[in-house]
Motif scaffolding. Structure first.
Motif, short mmCIF file in Angstrom:
data_model
loop_
_atom_site.label_atom_id
_atom_site.label_comp_id
_atom_site.label_asym_id
_atom_site.label_seq_id
_atom_site.Cartn_x
_atom_site.Cartn_y
_atom_site.Cartn_z
N GLN A 264 0.66 -1.31 -0.25
CA GLN A 264 -0.50 -0.01 -0.07
C GLN A 264 0.77 1.61 0.14
O GLN A 264 0.24 2.46 -0.13
CB GLN A 264 -0.45 0.21 1.41
N TYR A 307 -7.52 1.09 5.81
CA TYR A 307 -6.28 0.30 5.35
C TYR A 307 -5.63 -1.87 5.44
O TYR A 307 -5.12 -2.59 5.17
CB TYR A 307 -4.98 0.48 5.47
N HIS A 310 -2.38 -3.77 6.26
CA HIS A 310 -1.42 -2.97 5.54
C HIS A 310 -0.36 -2.46 6.50
O HIS A 310 0.06 -1.25 6.07
CB HIS A 310 -1.58 -2.71 3.98
#
Length: 341
Positions: A264, A307, A310
């Motif tokens: 990411q 997220y 990540h």
């Protein structure tokens, strides 16, 4: 045919009334509705029936391209013969397109000025709507929610903010069992994540409050509450210090250090979580460490949790623990995932 603001507001009010088919509308009902609308927005307190009759004839005619199918039932009640008709659903005429295109050229002329910075996406969207009305081919698509409730309050609230009117808002939060009346001095409107919010001073709580437009049922100018000037914050600074719209007025930005994994990292670098984002370190494994100088709030928490695996909050410890507790709770929902599969 050019329209002045008052005429346009009357036509939109009549249209809104006739679209509400659960009620039957007399000429007096339509006059009262228009009078209420104009008094609220413009301070005009008297409209004649003859004015409403002229407005109806204007809507019926082709002068504005409406050709509205307005009929009278039982010699008394006005309605649309076509239940799906609304002047807001009509396509733009060639004259409309020409006038809008000319207006866009003027607006685009100022595109390089400082005060217009950041408005390029809005201008592109408007221009594309105008062009596609003529060519029937749209090329710009921006993420919007046309079914979102409360959008009809945008222009109303904007006018109250500009005029510095105190307002009474019938509002029901998701947690409340019933609507309540709020007395607000409105200061600014903010869009976040396809929702609109009003920030203003709550006269009962004596504090700044943020309310969602999609939870508003009614807005009227308050005759009982004097407007309170905004001496609490600078709007630009108030919004710049956070992600989203919610904060305590006395809260201050904190330095939050976050590690993003290699999957990411490119996305976070090209689309920062917040404008204060700084790159602290790039690791050998492709991960990065960033720092945000931002006010912790619900919206930031949602971005971080979005997220998933990540992302890792490194510091401060209290925010790290808070996010960790959310992750642990989420993980507990999937303890028996293999058994259910």
């Amino acid at each position: 045919m050019p329209l002045n603001r008052n005429t346009l507001m009357r036509l939109r009010t009549i249209d809104a009334c006739l679209c509400r088919r659960q009620r039957r509308w007399t000429l007096e009902d339509l006059r009262t509705a228009c009078e209420d609308a104009l008094y609220e927005y413009e301070g005009i307190s008297s409209i004649s029936k003859r004015t409403i009759q002229r407005d109806i004839e204007l809507m019926r005619s082709g002068k504005l391209g409406y050709n509205a199918p307005i009929i009278v039932m039982e010699n008394r009640y006005y309605t649309y013969e076509d239940p799906d008709f609304s002047i807001t659903q009509l396509p733009l005429s060639k004259q409309d397109i020409s006038e809008l295109s000319a207006a866009m050229e003027i607006i685009r002329h100022y595109g390089g000025f400082r005060d217009m910075a950041g408005q390029e996406d809005i201008l592109a969207r408007i221009q594309d709507k105008i062009q596609s009305s003529e060519s029937h081919r749209q090329v710009v698509f921006i993420d919007t929610n046309n079914r979102l409730k409360g959008l009809d309050f945008l222009s109303v609230l904007y006018d109250h903010i500009i005029r510095k009117d105190a307002i009474e808002v019938i509002y029901q939060s998701f947690k409340a069992r019933r609507p309540t009346c709020l007395f607000i001095s409105p200061y600014l409107l903010k869009e976040y994540n396809n929702r609109w919010f009003l920030v203003g001073y709550n006269h009962k709580k004596h504090d700044i409050q943020t309310i969602a437009l999609d939870r508003i049922f009614k807005v009227v100018r308050s005759s009982r509450t004097p407007y309170k000037e905004n001496t609490f914050f600078e709007p630009e600074q108030y919004l710049d210090d956070m992600v989203g719209v919610t904060r305590d007025i006395d809260s201050s930005p904190q330095e939050i250090t976050i590690r993003i994994d290699s999957d990411q990292a490119p996305y976070v670098l090209t689309k920062p979580i917040h404008h204060s984002q700084q790159l602290i370190r790039e690791n050998n494994d492709g991960s990065i460490v960033i720092m945000l100088n931002v006010i912790p709030n619900h919206e930031l928490e949602r971005v971080i949790l979005g997220y998933g695996r990540h992302i890792e909050v490194v510091s401060p410890p209290e925010i790290r623990r808070h996010i960790a507790n959310h992750v642990k709770t989420s993980a507990s929902f999937y303890k028996d995932a293999d058994a259910k599969a």
